[in-house]
Structures are given as structure tokens and as C-alpha cells.
Design a protein around this motif. Structure first.
Motif, PDB file in Angstrom:
ATOM      1  N   ILE A  81      44.241  46.077  32.851  1.00  0.00           N
ATOM      2  CA  ILE A  81      42.966  45.358  32.700  1.00  0.00           C
ATOM      3  C   ILE A  81      41.962  46.124  31.835  1.00  0.00           C
ATOM      4  O   ILE A  81      41.265  45.518  31.005  1.00  0.00           O
ATOM      5  CB  ILE A  81      42.369  45.041  34.099  1.00  0.00           C
ATOM      6  N   PRO A  82      41.846  47.462  31.963  1.00  0.00           N
ATOM      7  CA  PRO A  82      40.884  48.178  31.105  1.00  0.00           C
ATOM      8  C   PRO A  82      41.153  48.027  29.602  1.00  0.00           C
ATOM      9  O   PRO A  82      40.242  48.240  28.794  1.00  0.00           O
ATOM     10  CB  PRO A  82      41.049  49.639  31.555  1.00  0.00           C
ATOM     11  N   PHE A  83      42.367  47.681  29.216  1.00  0.00           N
ATOM     12  CA  PHE A  83      42.693  47.512  27.799  1.00  0.00           C
ATOM     13  C   PHE A  83      42.380  46.115  27.281  1.00  0.00           C
ATOM     14  O   PHE A  83      42.527  45.846  26.088  1.00  0.00           O
ATOM     15  CB  PHE A  83      44.179  47.827  27.554  1.00  0.00           C
ATOM     16  N   MET A  84      41.987  45.222  28.175  1.00  0.00           N
ATOM     17  CA  MET A  84      41.646  43.870  27.744  1.00  0.00           C
ATOM     18  C   MET A  84      40.263  43.847  27.116  1.00  0.00           C
ATOM     19  O   MET A  84      39.386  44.650  27.439  1.00  0.00           O
ATOM     20  CB  MET A  84      41.710  42.892  28.930  1.00  0.00           C
ATOM     21  N   PRO A  93      35.387  39.124  37.996  1.00  0.00           N
ATOM     22  CA  PRO A  93      36.164  38.205  38.844  1.00  0.00           C
ATOM     23  C   PRO A  93      37.665  38.405  38.720  1.00  0.00           C
ATOM     24  O   PRO A  93      38.389  38.316  39.709  1.00  0.00           O
ATOM     25  CB  PRO A  93      35.743  36.819  38.342  1.00  0.00           C
ATOM     26  N   LEU A  94      38.128  38.680  37.460  1.00  0.00           N
ATOM     27  CA  LEU A  94      39.556  38.901  37.274  1.00  0.00           C
ATOM     28  C   LEU A  94      40.020  40.139  38.033  1.00  0.00           C
ATOM     29  O   LEU A  94      41.065  40.125  38.702  1.00  0.00           O
ATOM     30  CB  LEU A  94      39.868  39.046  35.782  1.00  0.00           C
ATOM     31  N   ASP A  95      39.246  41.202  37.947  1.00  0.00           N
ATOM     32  CA  ASP A  95      39.592  42.436  38.645  1.00  0.00           C
ATOM     33  C   ASP A  95      39.614  42.225  40.160  1.00  0.00           C
ATOM     34  O   ASP A  95      40.494  42.713  40.863  1.00  0.00           O
ATOM     35  CB  ASP A  95      38.595  43.529  38.259  1.00  0.00           C
ATOM     36  N   LYS A  96      38.623  41.467  40.672  1.00  0.00           N
ATOM     37  CA  LYS A  96      38.556  41.196  42.107  1.00  0.00           C
ATOM     38  C   LYS A  96      39.735  40.341  42.565  1.00  0.00           C
ATOM     39  O   LYS A  96      40.333  40.590  43.620  1.00  0.00           O
ATOM     40  CB  LYS A  96      37.231  40.503  42.437  1.00  0.00           C
ATOM     41  N   THR A  97      40.105  39.339  41.736  1.00  0.00           N
ATOM     42  CA  THR A  97      41.232  38.471  42.098  1.00  0.00           C
ATOM     43  C   THR A  97      42.530  39.261  42.174  1.00  0.00           C
ATOM     44  O   THR A  97      43.309  39.131  43.125  1.00  0.00           O
ATOM     45  CB  THR A  97      41.366  37.335  41.068  1.00  0.00           C
ATOM     46  N   ILE A  98      42.773  40.110  41.161  1.00  0.00           N
ATOM     47  CA  ILE A  98      44.000  40.915  41.163  1.00  0.00           C
ATOM     48  C   ILE A  98      43.992  41.908  42.316  1.00  0.00           C
ATOM     49  O   ILE A  98      45.028  42.174  42.941  1.00  0.00           O
ATOM     50  CB  ILE A  98      44.152  41.632  39.805  1.00  0.00           C
ATOM     51  N   GLU A  99      42.831  42.441  42.638  1.00  0.00           N
ATOM     52  CA  GLU A  99      42.730  43.368  43.768  1.00  0.00           C
ATOM     53  C   GLU A  99      43.108  42.680  45.075  1.00  0.00           C
ATOM     54  O   GLU A  99      43.832  43.242  45.902  1.00  0.00           O
ATOM     55  CB  GLU A  99      41.301  43.906  43.847  1.00  0.00           C
ATOM     56  N   LEU A 163      35.872  42.456  53.695  1.00  0.00           N
ATOM     57  CA  LEU A 163      34.906  43.539  53.516  1.00  0.00           C
ATOM     58  C   LEU A 163      34.765  43.974  52.058  1.00  0.00           C
ATOM     59  O   LEU A 163      33.836  44.726  51.728  1.00  0.00           O
ATOM     60  CB  LEU A 163      35.311  44.741  54.371  1.00  0.00           C
ATOM     61  N   SER A 164      35.667  43.524  51.199  1.00  0.00           N
ATOM     62  CA  SER A 164      35.537  43.861  49.774  1.00  0.00           C
ATOM     63  C   SER A 164      34.432  43.056  49.097  1.00  0.00           C
ATOM     64  O   SER A 164      34.020  43.374  47.992  1.00  0.00           O
ATOM     65  CB  SER A 164      36.867  43.626  49.049  1.00  0.00           C
ATOM     66  N   PHE A 165      33.942  42.002  49.776  1.00  0.00           N
ATOM     67  CA  PHE A 165      32.840  41.197  49.251  1.00  0.00           C
ATOM     68  C   PHE A 165      31.532  41.660  49.887  1.00  0.00           C
ATOM     69  O   PHE A 165      31.440  41.787  51.118  1.00  0.00           O
ATOM     70  CB  PHE A 165      33.063  39.711  49.550  1.00  0.00           C
ATOM     71  N   GLU A 166      30.552  41.895  49.059  1.00  0.00           N
ATOM     72  CA  GLU A 166      29.253  42.350  49.561  1.00  0.00           C
ATOM     73  C   GLU A 166      28.629  41.334  50.494  1.00  0.00           C
ATOM     74  O   GLU A 166      28.026  41.673  51.507  1.00  0.00           O
ATOM     75  CB  GLU A 166      28.319  42.646  48.376  1.00  0.00           C
ATOM     76  N   SER A 167      28.784  40.042  50.149  1.00  0.00           N
ATOM     77  CA  SER A 167      28.187  38.998  50.981  1.00  0.00           C
ATOM     78  C   SER A 167      28.827  38.963  52.361  1.00  0.00           C
ATOM     79  O   SER A 167      28.154  38.722  53.368  1.00  0.00           O
ATOM     80  CB  SER A 167      28.348  37.633  50.302  1.00  0.00           C
ATOM     81  N   MET A 168      30.123  39.228  52.437  1.00  0.00           N
ATOM     82  CA  MET A 168      30.791  39.229  53.725  1.00  0.00           C
ATOM     83  C   MET A 168      30.328  40.387  54.596  1.00  0.00           C
ATOM     84  O   MET A 168      30.256  40.280  55.815  1.00  0.00           O
ATOM     85  CB  MET A 168      32.315  39.302  53.514  1.00  0.00           C
TER      86      MET A 168
END
Length: 371
Positions: A81-84, A93-99, A163-168
């Protein structure tokens, strides 16, 4: 992000449109991941062919094949992803989805790894032997622990994702203020489920029942086929399944024919006339029982256990290795003893007697008029 690339690739990436460049990186990451998975799988299969019965590598292929298919490409895509070349608005959002997908696939690997351990223990403690008491103990505990570990992995995975979401996190902080009242309400609402869970723990470690135990429950004879966190499946002799809540075996009485050993005594009752020769029946029983492999050579007894007005009760007692053998042995002895008596002593079969002496005197009296 493109400044992390080597100078040659950096120049190439700048001449290619961002969309095509990003798709190319994603495709390369996925293909490399699939190639790595293919190589690892082929190596494991090569080692699996060398083993004839149980194979650890075969178990890994069967249980981890699909999970690794998802995990390795996602892992490499996350590294690429860092090379994109894209804006931060889209990269986050892409990084969060893959995570999240990585977390789920890793949880799948953990769940399937438990299966690999279970396969190894099942191979080590094989049930296909005459005296399998220790094996049934281990399997009962392993099945319960596997289900419990899987539940824990699922809950922890869900917790990590939320817990990875701040809102949660904020929502969770707000819910903690009402945890006291909520805990009381949930406790009352789920007391049956919690009772079943605690009963499952008790059964797994005290083991009033085990996998493959022979039970008589609610008037039904069957074997324990499955023990879950909340219920027990009993396979009835005629292929039906009796489903019982797991706390049933803590609260109610039942018969366990294999609690300490599978050995069991079987009985056959014969009801014959008082004139039946007991010694002849005993000799025939001795001849029959030594011919069959169903008898385990421990107990063989023929006794008259009761005398009634019309018949005598003969009890034939014998022993077998298992309850299934005992049932077949009882049928074998019963059928052959009845045939023996029919062919050799038919007069000893149960009969009803009438004394005719007084009746004949009454009929012979001359002053009685007969119609």
C-alpha cells in the motif's frame, strides 16, 4: 507515497496513470501471494505423500489451505500500500479495510490451527481399540476446549475490529457507565445459557459422560456422539438423535454403561415347566458360549432364580466386552437354548395343568344325569 520507490520505478510510476499503477501493484501483490501459497502447499503435499496413515502436513493443507489463500495476498497487499499513488482521503479507508480483512483472516488461521491440534490428538488417542476409556476422556475434553477456544477467538476478533474505530471506543466508554445495570439485566436474561456453559465446564473435567459413552437416557439406549457448549447429541441405536441440554447430565439421573469400563454382564431369562432338566440346559449353554467370540471368557452362569406356580425362572448370566456384544450374545444364547429345548425336551415348555381325578369320579357316579 511514491517517494519510497527506487529511482527507476519512481520514474516509471510517474509516467503511468495513478489508477493503472495502483491496480498493477494490487494485482502483483495478490499474484505473488498466491504463488507463495502454491509453493508452500506443494511442499507440504510432497511431505504428506511420504506418510501412509496420519500426516501432519496433510492436516495443515486440509485445515489451513483456504485460510492461507486469503491471508498471504492480503498481507502482501498491506505491505504494498505505501507504494500506491493516491490521496490520503482514499488511502486511509483502503488501509483500514485491509487491516480488518487481515484480522479476520488471521483469526481464521487460528481457528483452523486448533483443528490441526485436534487432528493430532485424535490420531494419538485413537478410539478404535477395545479399551478406549483414556481416549474417550481426552477427546471429550479436547472437543469442549476447542469449541471454547473458537468462541474466545471470535469474540476477541470482533473486539479488536470494533476498538480499531475511534467512534466505537467512544461508544464503549459511554456504555461502561451503565455496565452495572446492564450486567444485572444480562445476567437474568442469560442465566440458562450461563448455567449450560458452567455445566459444560463441569462435564469436560469431571466427565460423568464422555464421547462414545453408552448411555440410557429417557428410556433410550445410545452413544454420545457430540458434546457442545450447550447440548449433547445422543445417537440412538436405531439411528435417531436425542438432543439434550448439557445441564441435564448434572441435574438428572441417567445410566452410563461405560463409565469406568466397557465390560458388561448380560442376562437371558427362560420360563420353563418344573420338569425341565437344568443340567442339560447348563451343558448346552456351556457348549454354545465357548463357540462364540462375543463372550469375553469372564462370567458364565446358569441358575434357577425363582419358582412360581406354573413355571420356574432360569437366569443365564454371561459377560461381554461391550454392550453391543452383550446384546448380540444374549440373542444368540436365547435363540439356541429355546431351539434346544424345543427339539429335545418339548414337554418342558411352559404349560397349564388340569387335575382330572376328581372330575372322572364325578362323571362315573350313576345317579348323575348327563345330557
Amino acid at each position: 507515497m511514491e517517494n519510497k520507490l527506487p529511482p527507476g520505478l519512481l520514474d516509471l510510476s510517474q509516467r503511468i496513470p495513478s489508477l493503472i499503477w495502483n491496480l498493477a501493484i494490487a494485482i502483483i501483490a495478490i499474484l505473488v501471494g498466491l504463488i507463495i501459497k502454491f509453493i508452500v502447499t506443494r511442499l507440504f503435499r510432497l511431505y504428506a505423500k511420504k506418510e501412509t496413515s496420519y500426516s501432519f502436513f496433510r492436516s495443515v493443507i486440509i485445515n489451513l489451505g483456504r485460510a492461507i489463500t486469503y491471508f498471504i495476498p492480503l498481507f502482501l497487499l498491506n505491505l504494498f500500500i505505501p507504494f500506491m499513488r493516491m490521496d490520503k482521503v482514499y488511502i486511509a479507508p483502503l488501509d483500514k479495510t485491509i487491516e480488518i480483512l487481515l484480522t479476520i483472516s488471521f483469526a481464521g488461521i487460528l481457528v483452523r490451527s486448533v483443528r490441526i491440534l485436534e487432528d493430532y490428538i485424535y490420531h494419538t488417542y485413537d478410539l478404535n481399540k477395545a479399551d478406549n476409556l483414556k481416549e474417550r476422556k481426552i477427546r471429550t475434553q479436547i472437543q469442549f476446549m476447542r469449541k471454547l477456544i473458537v468462541v474466545v477467538i471470535v469474540f476477541v476478533t470482533i473486539a479488536i475490529i470494533l476498538l480499531s474505530f475511534e467512534s466505537m471506543r467512544k461508544i464503549g466508554t459511554g456504555l461502561l457507565t451503565g455496565v452495572g445495570i446492564g450486567g444485572i439485566i444480562v445476567g437474568f436474561a442469560a442465566q440458562n445459557s450461563l448455567g449450560n456453559l458452567l455445566a459444560g465446564f463441569q462435564i469436560a473435567f469431571t466427565q460423568p459422560i464422555r464421547i462414545d459413552d453408552v448411555l440410557v437416557v429417557e428410556g433410550e439406549w445410545g452413544r454420545v456422539e457430540e458434546i457442545t457448549l450447550t447440548y449433547v447429541v445422543l445417537k440412538i441405536w436405531d439411528e435417531r438423535r436425542l438432543i439434550l441440554p448439557i445441564n441435564y447430565f448434572i441435574q438428572k439421573p441417567f445410566q452410563n454403561w461405560t463409565r469406568t469400563s466397557a465390560d458388561i454382564l448380560g442376562t437371558v431369562f427362560l420360563y420353563m415347566d418344573h420338569t425341565v432338566p437344568i443340567d442339560a440346559i447348563r451343558e448346552e449353554f456351556e457348549r454354545l458360549i465357548v463357540k462364540t467370540p462375543l463372550w469375553d471368557k469372564r462370567v458364565k452362569v446358569v441358575q434357577v432364580t425363582d419358582v412360581k406356580e406354573q413355571v420356574i425362572e432360569i437366569r443365564v448370566l454371561m459377560s461381554s466386552r461391550t454392550s453391543s456384544d452383550a446384546f448380540d450374545l444374549r440373542c444368540y444364547i436365547r435363540e439356541n437354548l429355546i431351539t434346544f429345548i424345543q427339539q429335545n425336551y418339548p414337554g418342558s415348555l411352559p404349560k397349564t395343568r388340569n387335575e382330572l381325578g376328581n372330575l372322572e369320579k364325578f362323571i362315573q357316579q350313576p345317579d348323575i344325569k348327563r345330557s
